[in-house]
Design a protein around this motif. Sequence first.
Motif, PDB file in Angstrom:
ATOM      1  N   VAL A 158       0.829  -1.201   0.000  1.00 20.82           N
ATOM      2  CA  VAL A 158       0.000   0.000   0.000  1.00 20.82           C
ATOM      3  C   VAL A 158       0.868   1.258   0.000  1.00 20.82           C
ATOM      4  O   VAL A 158       0.598   2.208  -0.743  1.00 20.82           O
ATOM      5  CB  VAL A 158      -0.958  -0.011   1.212  1.00 20.82           C
ATOM      6  N   VAL A 181       0.596   3.957  -3.131  1.00 22.85           N
ATOM      7  CA  VAL A 181       0.191   5.355  -2.947  1.00 22.85           C
ATOM      8  C   VAL A 181       1.304   6.287  -3.420  1.00 22.85           C
ATOM      9  O   VAL A 181       1.049   7.289  -4.100  1.00 22.85           O
ATOM     10  CB  VAL A 181      -0.175   5.621  -1.476  1.00 22.85           C
ATOM     11  N   SER A 241      -5.808   1.612  -0.162  1.00 20.83           N
ATOM     12  CA  SER A 241      -4.991   2.600  -0.866  1.00 20.83           C
ATOM     13  C   SER A 241      -5.733   3.883  -1.174  1.00 20.83           C
ATOM     14  O   SER A 241      -5.130   4.844  -1.641  1.00 20.83           O
ATOM     15  CB  SER A 241      -4.480   1.989  -2.180  1.00 20.83           C
ATOM     16  N   GLY A 278      -6.769   5.974   3.308  1.00 21.79           N
ATOM     17  CA  GLY A 278      -5.752   4.938   3.249  1.00 21.79           C
ATOM     18  C   GLY A 278      -5.350   4.416   4.611  1.00 21.79           C
ATOM     19  O   GLY A 278      -4.344   4.842   5.174  1.00 21.79           O
ATOM     20  N   SER A 329      -1.787   3.368   4.797  1.00 25.05           N
ATOM     21  CA  SER A 329      -0.799   4.211   4.148  1.00 25.05           C
ATOM     22  C   SER A 329      -0.153   5.158   5.151  1.00 25.05           C
ATOM     23  O   SER A 329      -0.821   5.763   5.973  1.00 25.05           O
ATOM     24  CB  SER A 329      -1.451   5.017   3.028  1.00 25.05           C
TER      25      SER A 329
END
Length: 255
Positions: A30, A34, A60, A64, A67
């Motif tokens: 991820v 990103v 993602s 997120g 993320s």
Amino acid sequence: MDRTQSEIKVSTLNVHGRGPGWRARRVELVRQLVALDVDAISLQELRTWPSQGAWLARASSPPGPLSTRPWRGGARAYTFVGARKRGLRGYEGIGVVTRLPVLEREIVPLGAGGRVALRCRLDVGGTAFDLYSVHFQHGSMTGDIRLRGAERLLTTIEARGGPAVVAGDLNGPPESRALQLLTGTLRSTQVVVHGMEPASTVAPVERGTVLDYILVSDGIEVLGAGLAFDEPGPGGEMVSDHLGLVSRIRLLPGS
């Protein structure tokens, strides 16, 4: 990164399913997805239940949940379009994660082994192109199967018309018959930009082992190409047993 309306980034990765280290690998996957800021990615070796592709699209998209970097792709969330292999291998699939509008979806049978290609017609500011997510049969004795799959794929591309991108794990080197057939009609983005394929698309890197490709038809200008998902995570883990590819392309006017 500023882009013209017809300029997009496409990528491909064989994610190695729920193979060893998935819980750690998925966080790094991820993060790198990103950071890569792609508009569409072709994925192979996805577990279909629970759906890894659907999970990846959610994880993602802004905000997120896994993320660690700020979202740079604008407000549009990723969506997932997937397809299962046929027969006993239906637990494994392929798919496309994209933030572009999906106009059509088609499953293209490729022959033995339950292999299929997934065609997604995607809209880029009013111009459409087809992204084919592909995973050919593996094995040193299956060259004929891959060749027939390539023939079926090209027949579909010709029948559907318009610009097309083929992205995936084609399980053969550039000199294989299937790749020679495909590149007689399509262009490898790596070759267009660098004059050759990368040294390897497997992890750990084994020079001369190239299995993954992004190929484009007429009507598409190649602006850039390189490796992706090739950075180890904090614990040294790689995202997959394959490296990914990424290409920056532009749909030509009138295509």
